[in-house]
Design a protein around this motif. Structure first.
Motif, mmCIF file in Angstrom:
data_model
loop_
_atom_site.group_PDB
_atom_site.id
_atom_site.type_symbol
_atom_site.label_atom_id
_atom_site.label_comp_id
_atom_site.label_asym_id
_atom_site.label_seq_id
_atom_site.Cartn_x
_atom_site.Cartn_y
_atom_site.Cartn_z
ATOM 1 N N ALA A 147 4.563 83.233 61.241
ATOM 2 C CA ALA A 147 4.498 81.772 61.156
ATOM 3 C C ALA A 147 3.490 81.358 60.084
ATOM 4 O O ALA A 147 3.729 80.419 59.300
ATOM 5 N N ALA A 148 2.373 82.046 60.042
ATOM 6 C CA ALA A 148 1.331 81.710 59.064
ATOM 7 C C ALA A 148 1.774 82.053 57.643
ATOM 8 O O ALA A 148 1.534 81.283 56.699
ATOM 9 N N GLN A 149 2.424 83.191 57.481
ATOM 10 C CA GLN A 149 2.912 83.593 56.154
ATOM 11 C C GLN A 149 3.882 82.539 55.612
ATOM 12 O O GLN A 149 3.783 82.120 54.453
ATOM 13 N N ALA A 150 4.795 82.090 56.455
ATOM 14 C CA ALA A 150 5.753 81.063 56.038
ATOM 15 C C ALA A 150 5.035 79.743 55.755
ATOM 16 O O ALA A 150 5.375 79.028 54.796
ATOM 17 N N SER A 151 4.029 79.412 56.556
ATOM 18 C CA SER A 151 3.311 78.144 56.389
ATOM 19 C C SER A 151 2.625 78.080 55.026
ATOM 20 O O SER A 151 2.699 77.060 54.325
ATOM 21 N N VAL A 152 1.957 79.158 54.676
ATOM 22 C CA VAL A 152 1.250 79.194 53.391
ATOM 23 C C VAL A 152 2.242 79.002 52.241
ATOM 24 O O VAL A 152 2.002 78.230 51.305
ATOM 25 N N ALA A 153 3.373 79.671 52.340
ATOM 26 C CA ALA A 153 4.379 79.589 51.264
ATOM 27 C C ALA A 153 4.997 78.193 51.189
ATOM 28 O O ALA A 153 5.210 77.649 50.100
ATOM 29 N N ALA A 154 5.270 77.580 52.325
ATOM 30 C CA ALA A 154 5.875 76.245 52.323
ATOM 31 C C ALA A 154 4.889 75.210 51.779
ATOM 32 O O ALA A 154 5.262 74.299 51.034
ATOM 33 N N LEU A 155 3.623 75.357 52.147
ATOM 34 C CA LEU A 155 2.606 74.437 51.631
ATOM 35 C C LEU A 155 2.432 74.617 50.126
ATOM 36 O O LEU A 155 2.299 73.635 49.379
ATOM 37 N N ALA A 156 2.442 75.871 49.664
ATOM 38 C CA ALA A 156 2.288 76.134 48.229
ATOM 39 C C ALA A 156 3.428 75.479 47.448
ATOM 40 O O ALA A 156 3.209 74.885 46.384
ATOM 41 N N GLU A 157 4.639 75.548 48.003
ATOM 42 C CA GLU A 157 5.780 74.932 47.340
ATOM 43 C C GLU A 157 5.584 73.424 47.226
ATOM 44 O O GLU A 157 6.041 72.787 46.268
ATOM 45 N N ALA A 158 4.892 72.856 48.184
ATOM 46 C CA ALA A 158 4.636 71.413 48.210
ATOM 47 C C ALA A 158 3.402 71.040 47.394
ATOM 48 O O ALA A 158 3.042 69.857 47.329
ATOM 49 N N GLY A 159 2.747 72.033 46.806
ATOM 50 C CA GLY A 159 1.521 71.741 46.063
ATOM 51 C C GLY A 159 0.361 71.398 46.985
ATOM 52 O O GLY A 159 -0.566 70.679 46.607
#
Lengths: 121, 388
Positions: B33-45
């Motif tokens: 869940a955390a790995q996906a969260s970091v990636a989704a936030l990064a995509e959003a800047g």
């Protein structure tokens, strides 16, 4: 007595029990403290005649045991319960079949449970 | 009665999967869940420091939002741990849109993870003893499959739906998965293969059932005005609707009609759109019968006609309606609960980022989550800037 205890006590005595709402007359199963159809708390216990119709059925074939049916039965009084149809090959149980309840005193959790047989009357 | 008008008020600004497949060895759901969260936030800047609203549900973790917040190091001012099975994450999107529109939070993170596949190999299954009281356990249904099997049997009885039509759903999902490099099952699959696979709970066989994989996903939501300042094109929530009528299968009023009839009506009303406006459909296909039931209940065909509707490759690549373009829970991934992946794929299709499986000119996508035993139904309609 709590609804669940009332149900299991009646089941242990060989009865297929359900509640009926005094206000809207809905048949109520699973056991509750209120009628889910109208919200009334005036429920009265009754005994089903045990006659019903198979609403749906699935057959499970464990690798280490005999095939068995899991069926949903519509009781004539107007409620539905999960059960099983026994006394015939599980694969022969059909939706729409008329069935009759019997209370089996022993299942794997050592409690009574309702089962159904094909009703040939 | 319709809820508040959220049309276009909030947008998805980041989506990501974690590692998917058999990736749970020595890992835990929360890590994915955390790995996906970091990636989704990064995509959003954005980073975890921007998150002030947290939405999560993880099987076996009764306080999932606390676990995830602690792990990520976020201190939310708005938290939602709604747990309505696999539909939770579409529900979270609805709730997140309400929260950002009301100013209860600015950056909402929806996060999910599961090691369902690896758990089954190490006796760490997420399912415990039946929740009590149970009026079903004595009959040894194999849940969840038996609940869906009972619905399939009734649909077959009432409408003449066939096992071949169910198999069409699995084959269509596989054909989409063959276009998705992240999909778990990508070998060619035929109707005959599905029909010949071992029956688990009749009429459903092994290949009528979803995968069991590890994986996680995350979705970042913010208010529409803020979304326009972020790197990716916003994917707007146009409409959302929820409904549930039962939990246990024996209490479902009619096994051939799900509460998706209501959830979708609410979502369409808010979006001011109908099924004919939808370019791609991403729905929760835990079992092949789901796709047939939901296509009916979401209004893509009449009740009872779902079997015909999916036949002849009509929902497969090149068909009349693209359904589950990532390969779905049947062939792409299914880590315990699948709902969040409907949002991720719908977002990618709207952004035009879906690679070989990208559909042309997608402006409106429908994401539909299912939870429990055909119990909780949540529909979201998403759209591009052009759909506003």
């Amino acid at each position: 007595m709590t609804p669940h205890r009332e149900y299991t006590d009646r089941l242990a005595a060989g009865e297929v029990a359900f509640q009926r709402c005094d206000d809207c007359r809905a048949a109520v199963f699973q056991p509750r403290v209120l009628c889910p159809a109208c919200g009334s708390t005036r429920l009265t216990w009754g005994q089903s005649a045990g006659l019903g119709t198979v609403y749906s059925v699935s057959v499970l074939s464990p690798r280490d045991g005999r095939p068995y049916s899991v069926a949903l039965i519509d009781l004539d009084e107007g409620f539905r319960m999960m059960s099983t149809v026994v006394g015939m090959p599980a694969g022969d149980v059909r939706i729409g079949m008329r069935v009759r309840a019997q209370v089996d005193q022993v299942d794997q959790v050592d409690q009574a449970r309702v089962e159904f047989l094909a009703d040939r009357s | 009665m319709s809820g508040p008008d959220l049309r276009g008020a909030a947008a998805i600004v980041g989506v990501a999967e974690s590692d998917l497949g058999e990736v749970g060895q020595d890992r835990y759901a929360i890590e994915l869940a955390a790995q996906a969260s970091v990636a989704a936030l990064a995509e959003a800047g954005l980073t975890t420091r921007d998150v002030d609203g947290l939405f999560c549900a993880i099987a076996g973790r009764g306080m999932a939002p606390l676990d995830v917040a602690e792990y990520l190091g976020v201190r939310p001012r708005y938290t939602d741990g709604t747990m309505v099975g696999g539909s939770s994450f579409v529900s979270h999107l609805h709730h997140a849109a309400l929260a950002v529109a009301a100013g209860a939070c600015d950056v909402a993170l929806i996060a999910y993870g599961s090691t369902a596949r690896s758990d089954s190999g190490r006796g760490r299954l997420p399912t415990g003893p039946p929740e009590l009281p149970s009026y079903e356990a004595a009959y040894r249904p194999r849940m969840p499959v038996t609940g869906y099997a009972l619905a399939a049997a009734r649909h077959m009885y009432q409408y003449g739906t066939t096992r071949t039509q169910l198999a069409e759903v699995a084959v269509a999902a596989r054909r989409w998965a063959m276009l998705n490099p992240k999909a778990f099952a990508r070998d060619p699959l035929t109707i005959e293969d599905v029909l010949a696979s071992r029956v688990i709970s009749s009429p459903l066989s092994a290949l009528d059932c979803c995968l069991v994989t590890d994986g996680g996903g995350a979705v970042v939501v913010t208010r529409a005005d803020r979304a326009r300042d972020l790197p990716r094109p916003p994917v707007y929530l146009l409409g959302a609707g929820e409904a549930h009528w039962h939990r246990t299968i024996a209490q479902m009023p009619d096994l051939t009609v799900t509460a998706a009839t209501e959830s979708s009506a609410r979502a369409y009303a808010m979006a001011k759109l109908g099924p004919a406006d939808v370019d791609v459909v991403e729905l929760y296909d835990a079992f092949t019968i789901n796709t047939i039931l939901f296509l009916e209940d979401l209004g893509f065909c009449a009740k009872g006609e779902g079997g015909d509707f999916v036949s002849g490759g009509r929902i497969a690549p090149g068909g009349v309606l693209p359904v589950n373009t990532n390969g779905g829970g049947l062939s792409y991934c299914h880590p315990g609960m699948y709902g969040i992946f409907t949002l991720i794929e719908a977002t990618r299709q709207i952004r035009g980022e879906a690679g070989e499986r990208q559909q042309p000119g997608v402006t409106v996508a429908l994401a539909h989550g299912n939870g429990g035993q055909l119990s909780s139904q949540v529909t979201a309609i998403l759209g591009s800037e052009a759909s506003l």
